[in-house]
Design a protein around this motif. Structure first.
Motif, PDB file in Angstrom:
ATOM      1  N   UNK A  36       0.707  -1.182  -0.018  1.00 33.22           N
ATOM      2  CA  UNK A  36      -0.064   0.115  -0.145  1.00 33.22           C
ATOM      3  C   UNK A  36       0.895   1.366  -0.246  1.00 33.22           C
ATOM      4  N   UNK A  37       1.844   1.399   0.533  1.00 32.56           N
ATOM      5  CA  UNK A  37       2.967   2.595   0.525  1.00 32.56           C
ATOM      6  C   UNK A  37       4.263   2.062   0.471  1.00 32.56           C
ATOM      7  N   UNK A  38       5.109   2.849  -0.451  1.00 28.05           N
ATOM      8  CA  UNK A  38       6.363   2.490  -0.744  1.00 28.05           C
ATOM      9  C   UNK A  38       7.466   2.499   0.060  1.00 28.05           C
ATOM     10  N   UNK A  39       8.359   1.646   0.039  1.00 23.34           N
ATOM     11  CA  UNK A  39       9.511   1.617   1.030  1.00 23.34           C
ATOM     12  C   UNK A  39      10.321   2.988   0.698  1.00 23.34           C
ATOM     13  N   UNK A  40      11.355   3.322   1.677  1.00 19.21           N
ATOM     14  CA  UNK A  40      12.062   4.366   1.371  1.00 19.21           C
ATOM     15  C   UNK A  40      13.430   3.914   1.196  1.00 19.21           C
ATOM     16  N   UNK A  41      14.381   4.233   0.121  1.00 18.83           N
ATOM     17  CA  UNK A  41      15.785   3.742   0.029  1.00 18.83           C
ATOM     18  C   UNK A  41      16.578   4.942  -0.127  1.00 18.83           C
ATOM     19  N   UNK A  42      17.781   4.994   0.169  1.00 17.90           N
ATOM     20  CA  UNK A  42      18.593   5.972  -0.126  1.00 17.90           C
ATOM     21  C   UNK A  42      19.725   5.568  -0.814  1.00 17.90           C
ATOM     22  N   UNK A  43      20.071   6.279  -1.785  1.00 17.48           N
ATOM     23  CA  UNK A  43      21.304   5.936  -2.769  1.00 17.48           C
ATOM     24  C   UNK A  43      22.245   7.006  -2.456  1.00 17.48           C
ATOM     25  N   UNK A  44      23.378   6.600  -2.057  1.00 18.74           N
ATOM     26  CA  UNK A  44      24.707   7.364  -1.991  1.00 18.74           C
ATOM     27  C   UNK A  44      25.775   6.840  -2.427  1.00 18.74           C
ATOM     28  N   UNK A  45      26.700   7.713  -3.096  1.00 15.26           N
ATOM     29  CA  UNK A  45      28.027   7.145  -3.741  1.00 15.26           C
ATOM     30  C   UNK A  45      28.977   6.836  -2.791  1.00 15.26           C
ATOM     31  N   UNK A  46      29.882   6.028  -3.094  1.00 12.72           N
ATOM     32  CA  UNK A  46      30.348   5.674  -4.437  1.00 12.72           C
ATOM     33  C   UNK A  46      29.644   4.245  -4.824  1.00 12.72           C
ATOM     34  N   UNK A  47      29.026   3.623  -3.773  1.00 15.20           N
ATOM     35  CA  UNK A  47      28.470   2.326  -4.214  1.00 15.20           C
ATOM     36  C   UNK A  47      27.345   2.485  -5.051  1.00 15.20           C
ATOM     37  N   UNK A  48      26.554   3.228  -4.887  1.00 14.09           N
ATOM     38  CA  UNK A  48      25.413   3.400  -6.053  1.00 14.09           C
ATOM     39  C   UNK A  48      24.286   2.351  -5.620  1.00 14.09           C
ATOM     40  N   UNK A  49      24.335   1.827  -4.426  1.00 13.94           N
ATOM     41  CA  UNK A  49      23.268   0.688  -4.194  1.00 13.94           C
ATOM     42  C   UNK A  49      22.301   1.405  -3.253  1.00 13.94           C
ATOM     43  N   UNK A  50      20.999   1.021  -3.694  1.00 13.41           N
ATOM     44  CA  UNK A  50      19.894   1.611  -2.730  1.00 13.41           C
ATOM     45  C   UNK A  50      19.747   0.644  -1.457  1.00 13.41           C
ATOM     46  N   UNK A  51      19.930   1.368  -0.435  1.00 14.96           N
ATOM     47  CA  UNK A  51      19.912   0.809   1.238  1.00 14.96           C
ATOM     48  C   UNK A  51      18.450   1.278   1.504  1.00 14.96           C
ATOM     49  N   UNK A  52      17.871   0.502   2.187  1.00 12.18           N
ATOM     50  CA  UNK A  52      16.549   0.529   2.671  1.00 12.18           C
ATOM     51  C   UNK A  52      16.822   1.456   4.072  1.00 12.18           C
ATOM     52  N   UNK A  53      15.794   2.311   4.194  1.00 17.61           N
ATOM     53  CA  UNK A  53      15.786   3.190   5.210  1.00 17.61           C
ATOM     54  C   UNK A  53      14.549   2.891   5.933  1.00 17.61           C
ATOM     55  N   UNK A  54      13.450   2.688   5.315  1.00 20.58           N
ATOM     56  CA  UNK A  54      12.026   2.845   6.021  1.00 20.58           C
ATOM     57  C   UNK A  54      11.233   1.580   5.240  1.00 20.58           C
ATOM     58  N   UNK A  55      10.841   0.498   5.852  1.00 18.23           N
ATOM     59  CA  UNK A  55      10.079  -0.468   5.180  1.00 18.23           C
ATOM     60  C   UNK A  55      10.669  -1.793   5.252  1.00 18.23           C
ATOM     61  N   UNK A  56      11.536  -2.077   6.445  1.00 19.33           N
ATOM     62  CA  UNK A  56      12.105  -3.549   6.920  1.00 19.33           C
ATOM     63  C   UNK A  56      10.954  -4.561   6.761  1.00 19.33           C
ATOM     64  N   UNK A  57       9.971  -4.419   7.785  1.00 22.41           N
ATOM     65  CA  UNK A  57       8.789  -5.330   7.732  1.00 22.41           C
ATOM     66  C   UNK A  57       8.162  -5.630   6.213  1.00 22.41           C
ATOM     67  N   UNK A  58       7.906  -4.636   5.520  1.00 19.99           N
ATOM     68  CA  UNK A  58       7.340  -4.641   4.170  1.00 19.99           C
ATOM     69  C   UNK A  58       8.263  -5.515   3.383  1.00 19.99           C
ATOM     70  N   UNK A  59       9.444  -5.197   3.456  1.00 20.19           N
ATOM     71  CA  UNK A  59      10.439  -6.041   2.734  1.00 20.19           C
ATOM     72  C   UNK A  59      10.785  -7.389   3.024  1.00 20.19           C
ATOM     73  N   UNK A  60      10.393  -7.880   4.540  1.00 28.08           N
ATOM     74  CA  UNK A  60      10.400  -9.090   4.653  1.00 28.08           C
ATOM     75  C   UNK A  60       9.243 -10.002   4.393  1.00 28.08           C
TER      76      UNK A  60
END
Length: 187
Positions: free
Chosen positions: A49-73
């Motif tokens: 129902x609601x998007x999870x929130x990810x953060x992308x920071x350099x240099x890795x460029x990977x999307x890291x989860x900030x909010x939505x761990x229960x939704x991801x599991x």
């Protein structure tokens, strides 16, 4: 400071493969088995129902989860292949601060989780308590209490709370005991 102004997600959510979502910040959140079941049942019945929130920071460029761990599991458990995400781009320090801000609105974060984030900013990122207070828009005494909470808890008690084997609310009570007594009581 972005914390005082709140976090604004400017873009529409986009789909992202679950396998592309990193969980670098998972250790800053505490598992709540009851809430996990509730989210799983909701996603089974209604989908995401609601998007999870990810953060992308350099240099890795990977999307890291900030909010939505229960939704991801829950999504993994339900064999979803992707989730709708809202993406922020900021430094790792700002990402940690955003975890608190994103969860402050719904009161979905315990004082123990606040302590985990503050402790990480202090010990992993090397920020002073004054710098953390400024970043989070809090008073230095609030930061000091959160740092002290983690410092007084034994590693075993911290781990049991993180895994949801002990309620987060018991953390402050355990911290009042000597470390040698915390291990005995947390079993």
């Amino acid at each position: 400071c972005f914390m005082e102004q709140g976090i604004v997600l400017k873009r529409e959510p986009v789909p992202l493969a679950i396998s592309a979502i990193g969980e670098r910040f998972q250790g800053l959140r505490i598992v709540d088995p009851s809430a996990e079941r509730t989210i799983l049942n909701s996603m089974r019945q209604y989908g995401q129902l609601t998007p999870v929130v990810v953060c992308r920071f350099e240099p890795q460029g990977r999307d890291e989860l900030l909010d939505g761990f229960k939704r991801l599991r829950a999504a993994r458990n339900l064999s979803f292949t992707e989730l709708a995400v809202s993406r922020l781009e900021m430094s790792p320090r700002a990402c940690k601060a955003a975890i608190l801000q994103l969860n402050r609105v719904g009161r979905n974060i315990s004082s123990m989780e606040e302590a985990l984030v503050v402790h990480s900013l202090c010990h992993d990122d090397g920020l002073s308590q004054v710098e953390i207070a400024g970043l989070l828009g809090r008073h230095k005494s609030w930061v000091s209490r959160r740092v002290a909470l983690i410092a007084r808890l034994s590693d075993e008690a911290q781990e049991r709370i993180r895994l949801g084997l002990l309620p987060a609310s018991i953390g402050a009570e355990l911290a009042r005991l000597q470390r040698c007594n915390q291990c005995w009581l947390s079993k």
